[in-house]
Design a protein around this motif. Structure first.
Motif, short mmCIF file in Angstrom:
data_model
loop_
_atom_site.label_atom_id
_atom_site.label_comp_id
_atom_site.label_asym_id
_atom_site.label_seq_id
_atom_site.Cartn_x
_atom_site.Cartn_y
_atom_site.Cartn_z
N ARG A 1 0.87 -1.18 0.00
CA ARG A 1 0.00 0.00 0.00
C ARG A 1 0.91 1.23 0.00
N GLU B 1 -2.15 -0.75 -3.95
CA GLU B 1 -2.97 -1.07 -2.78
C GLU B 1 -3.42 -2.52 -2.86
N MET B 2 -3.23 -3.28 -1.81
CA MET B 2 -3.75 -4.64 -1.76
C MET B 2 -4.11 -4.99 -0.33
N ASP B 3 -5.00 -5.96 -0.16
CA ASP B 3 -5.32 -6.41 1.19
C ASP B 3 -4.12 -7.16 1.74
N PRO C 1 3.91 -6.68 -5.46
CA PRO C 1 3.59 -7.74 -4.49
C PRO C 1 4.50 -8.98 -4.64
#
Length: 160
Positions: free
Chosen positions: A68, A78-80, A139
């Motif tokens: 993020r 942005e990622m969980d 990621p």
């Protein structure tokens, strides 16, 4: 409120060890959930985008990947947050990309590291469910960086 833990710094022996696999009996345990919560809180507190259990003095194969944008990585996607237990990189693309990395265990030092652009990986959730996925770009870089921690390797050893 989750506990913020101290982060092991370069030169400390915990960062040189190959972390132990999380045992079947530890999956879905309160201990493992608390470990993940403390890792996540510690990572957020220090503006990290990932963290590995050895960095908080627990030599277990647990990482969190949470790309993020933040002050250290303003362009991060942005990622969980993903908690990965016993992550294994199954395949790496031949295509590698140079990108800037930093590390909570090596503060104030950054460098260009070549990493595979795309990786296929398998990991367990905290509850013990097996997940296989493909990650690409930033990621994928975070996972490679954090898996290195589980194998006792710091990013500064990969520069140049």
């Amino acid at each position: 409120m989750s506990t913020i833990l101290p982060v092991a710094q370069r030169g400390e022996s915990i960062l040189r060890l190959t972390a132990a696999k999380v045992a079947q009996t530890e999956l879905n345990s309160e201990w493992l959930k608390q470990l993940a919560e403390a890792m996540y809180a510690t990572m957020l507190e220090r503006n990290g985008v990932g963290i590995a259990a050895p960095q908080i003095y627990v030599s277990k194969r647990v990482i969190i990947v949470a790309s993020r944008p933040n002050p250290r990585y303003p362009d991060a996607p942005e990622m969980d947050a993903l908690v990965m237990v016993n992550p294994e990189i199954l395949e790496k693309s031949e295509l590698t990309v140079l990108g800037e990395e930093g590390c909570l265990s090596v503060p104030d030092e950054r460098g260009q590291v070549a990493r595979a652009q795309t990786i296929q990986l398998r990991y367990l959730t905290l509850e013990g469910v097996t997940v296989e996925t493909t990650l690409t770009g930033f990621p994928a870089r975070i996972v490679q960086h954090e898996v290195d921690h589980l194998d006792g390797v710091l990013f500064i050893e990969r520069i140049g």
